[in-house]
Design an enzyme around this catalytic site. Structure first.
Site, PDB file in Angstrom:
ATOM      1  N   CYS A 167       0.960  -1.277   0.279  1.00 52.44           N
ATOM      2  CA  CYS A 167      -0.089   0.134   0.046  1.00 52.44           C
ATOM      3  C   CYS A 167       0.998   1.207  -0.184  1.00 52.44           C
ATOM      4  O   CYS A 167       0.965   1.945   1.062  1.00 52.44           O
ATOM      5  CB  CYS A 167      -0.778   0.072   1.432  1.00 52.44           C
ATOM      6  SG  CYS A 167      -1.977  -1.568   1.265  1.00 52.44           S
ATOM      7  N   TYR A 208     -12.410 -11.481 -23.040  1.00 54.55           N
ATOM      8  CA  TYR A 208     -11.886 -11.663 -21.844  1.00 54.55           C
ATOM      9  C   TYR A 208     -12.890 -11.573 -20.673  1.00 54.55           C
ATOM     10  O   TYR A 208     -13.003 -11.051 -19.756  1.00 54.55           O
ATOM     11  CB  TYR A 208     -10.593 -10.682 -21.612  1.00 54.55           C
ATOM     12  CG  TYR A 208      -9.796 -10.558 -22.572  1.00 54.55           C
ATOM     13  CD1 TYR A 208      -8.611 -11.305 -22.533  1.00 54.55           C
ATOM     14  CD2 TYR A 208      -9.694  -9.489 -23.394  1.00 54.55           C
ATOM     15  CE1 TYR A 208      -7.730 -11.204 -23.326  1.00 54.55           C
ATOM     16  CE2 TYR A 208      -8.691  -9.330 -24.305  1.00 54.55           C
ATOM     17  CZ  TYR A 208      -7.474 -10.260 -24.511  1.00 54.55           C
ATOM     18  OH  TYR A 208      -6.667 -10.224 -25.473  1.00 54.55           O
ATOM     19  N   GLU A 223     -13.461 -16.161 -23.701  1.00 53.67           N
ATOM     20  CA  GLU A 223     -12.476 -16.485 -22.552  1.00 53.67           C
ATOM     21  C   GLU A 223     -11.641 -17.785 -22.660  1.00 53.67           C
ATOM     22  O   GLU A 223     -12.187 -18.606 -23.255  1.00 53.67           O
ATOM     23  CB  GLU A 223     -13.309 -16.348 -21.402  1.00 53.67           C
ATOM     24  CG  GLU A 223     -12.503 -16.902 -20.112  1.00 53.67           C
ATOM     25  CD  GLU A 223     -11.360 -15.984 -19.546  1.00 53.67           C
ATOM     26  OE1 GLU A 223     -10.295 -16.338 -19.463  1.00 53.67           O
ATOM     27  OE2 GLU A 223     -11.502 -15.001 -19.709  1.00 53.67           O
ATOM     28  N   CYS A 233      -6.849  -2.632 -16.001  1.00 54.69           N
ATOM     29  CA  CYS A 233      -6.106  -2.402 -14.407  1.00 54.69           C
ATOM     30  C   CYS A 233      -4.797  -1.942 -14.934  1.00 54.69           C
ATOM     31  O   CYS A 233      -3.851  -1.569 -13.754  1.00 54.69           O
ATOM     32  CB  CYS A 233      -6.233  -3.507 -13.480  1.00 54.69           C
ATOM     33  SG  CYS A 233      -5.335  -5.071 -14.278  1.00 54.69           S
TER      34      CYS A 233
END
Length: 472
Positions: free
Chosen positions: A83, A328, A349, A427
């Site tokens: 973090c 995906y 997928e 991401c």
């Protein structure tokens, strides 16, 4: 001539954080990168590496604090490295992420002039992860004045930049709240039984990984213990552990014992056995129920996934008669959430188990206008050209690839398929910007919205939804 030399101590004013979390400072325009700093700090650092256009430095001390600095809650913050932004006020974290997305799009995608939307904030910044992978190690990373006992056993998180050692932790503040109890029970059991942690150098030792998963809306816990063997006689031993955990964790619905003898240091398995409960847990998105099996991919922040998908649906400008292709698709979470808004959805997928879960999820939720296809997207549309003639052409195409992004040939395939709109969820803004640049270069698309979503508070990672529309 470089203004600094290796080994030199310098005073630096931290300007910003680059994508990935490293601080940026300058001396006469020469860039220095430094870890463990906050924008606005004045620090003393030692130069450890120099290049023609930049240098790397190591923090020595902080001479002046930043206005956006805050005290980290986690006692492992200065050792773990997971973090990295926990010592930065949350509002400032969001602004940093927004600036980083814009910078990445300019540098990697050559995309400028498109405003980056404000980052959508997570309602919880702690206890938000629904999956946490803990590692065993026979080399404990010693913290401060810790005693030297049990340095040959650790259960926790990998030490920064050290694959062989692990930090022995008793909790993780972004993991499910049951994690602390699970870690203690598992650790105490393994030590009492004299079980050895895995050694990634010699590839000996039994205990490899402990994976904790939670359905936040269903309050169901899955524990998956991964061991370095194929010997089924170990099942009897770990059935005792499963019973001990069930006594401490009332919402434990699944205990899996997995076997993995490969050399890769990943939380994977070749086969698994259910020692308690079932081989899946359930989670809800909107009013839909999803089964999560040991290998299933599922967005790690259950509390933000509805925000992510709702925004993707909104930006996709879906129409009732639309056909949507979801590339995906994983366990079908996006496909099934989209299905109620459109005529038909096709999900693609490569992972067989994910397709099985996706089909099960469609059945559980009584959704019939979705079809899931197991395939390798790197080549599927070129080697199965008849498919393009047999199924309806997509009006909207959704992309949600892994961090590595799309295969270059798939980018070309998507451009040839030529849907009205593309919704790209990622991401990893760097590979996303790269792929979007390639799609634009095919000549038919322009970028619409770039919407960051904070799925990973206190970390340098950010999810981004970007839309592309065909030129009129």
């Amino acid at each position: 001539m470089k203004p600094v030399k290796k080994g030199q101590n310098v005073e630096l004013k931290i300007e910003k954080l680059a994508f990935g979390g490293r601080g940026v400072a300058r001396i006469n325009g020469y860039v220095l990168f430094i870890n463990d700093v906050v924008p606005g700090q004045t620090v003393t650092a030692r130069v450890i590496k120099t290049r023609s256009s930049f240098a790397e430095a190591k923090l020595i001390d902080v001479k002046e604090k930043s206005d956006i600095e805050t005290n980290p809650r986690c006692k492992y913050f200065y050792h773990c490295g997971g973090c990295k932004h926990q010592n930065i006020k949350y509002d400032a974290q969001l602004e940093i992420l927004r600036a980083q997305v814009g910078d990445v799009y300019r540098r990697v995608g050559n995309i400028d002039g498109i405003p980056i939307e404000n980052v959508l904030a997570s309602p919880k910044t702690f206890r938000y992860r629904n999956k946490m992978e803990f590692a065993f190690s026979n080399r404990r990373w010693k913290i401060g004045s810790e005693d030297d006992e049990s340095l040959d056993f650790a259960l926790g998180l990998r030490a920064p930049n050290n694959y062989y050692k692990a930090i022995d932790i008793n909790d993780c503040l972004i993991a499910p709240e049951e994690s602390g109890i699970i870690l203690k029970v598992v650790k105490d059991f393994c030590l009492s039984e004299g079980l050895e942690a895995y050694d990634p150098k010699s590839h000996k030792g039994l205990l490899r990984h402990l994976v904790v998963r939670k359905g936040y809306k269903t309050n169901e816990i899955m524990v998956n213990l991964i061991i370095n063997t194929k010997d089924k006689s170990w099942i009897d031993t770990f059935e005792k552990l499963a019973r001990k955990l069930a006594e401490s964790i009332a919402n434990l619905k699944s205990f899996i014992l997995s076997f993995y003898t490969g050399l890769a240091g990943i939380a994977d398995f070749e086969e698994y056995y259910v020692l308690l409960g079932k081989d899946f847990i359930e989670e809800k998105i909107f009013d839909l129920t999803f089964r999560i099996s040991p290998r299933s991919f599922f967005q790690t922040n259950s509390l933000m996934v509805e925000t992510l998908y709702q925004k993707a649906i909104e930006l996709g400008e879906l129409k009732a008669k639309d056909v949507v292709w979801d590339l995906y698709c994983g366990t079908g979470s996006i496909s099934l959430c989209v299905a109620r808004h459109v005529s038909r959805v096709y999900g693609f997928e490569i992972v067989k188990e994910a397709i099985i879960d996706a089909k099960t999820n469609a059945e559980v939720n009584k959704i019939s206008n979705v079809e899931f296809i197991e395939c390798n997207l790197d080549r599927f549309f070129r080697t199965n050209k008849s498919f393009l003639k047999e199924v309806p052409h997509p009006d909207v195409l959704i992309l949600d690839p892994p961090r590595a992004g799309m295969h270059p040939k798939l980018v070309t395939d998507v451009a040839k398929i030529s849907p009205r709109k593309i919704v790209y969820i990622s991401c990893n803004p760097a590979t996303q910007a790269r792929d979007i640049k390639a799609l634009i270069e095919h000549g038919e698309y322009t970028v619409g919205k770039i919407q960051p979503v904070d799925m990973f508070p206190h970390t340098p990672h950010v999810e981004v939804i970007t839309t592309l529309s065909k030129k009129l």
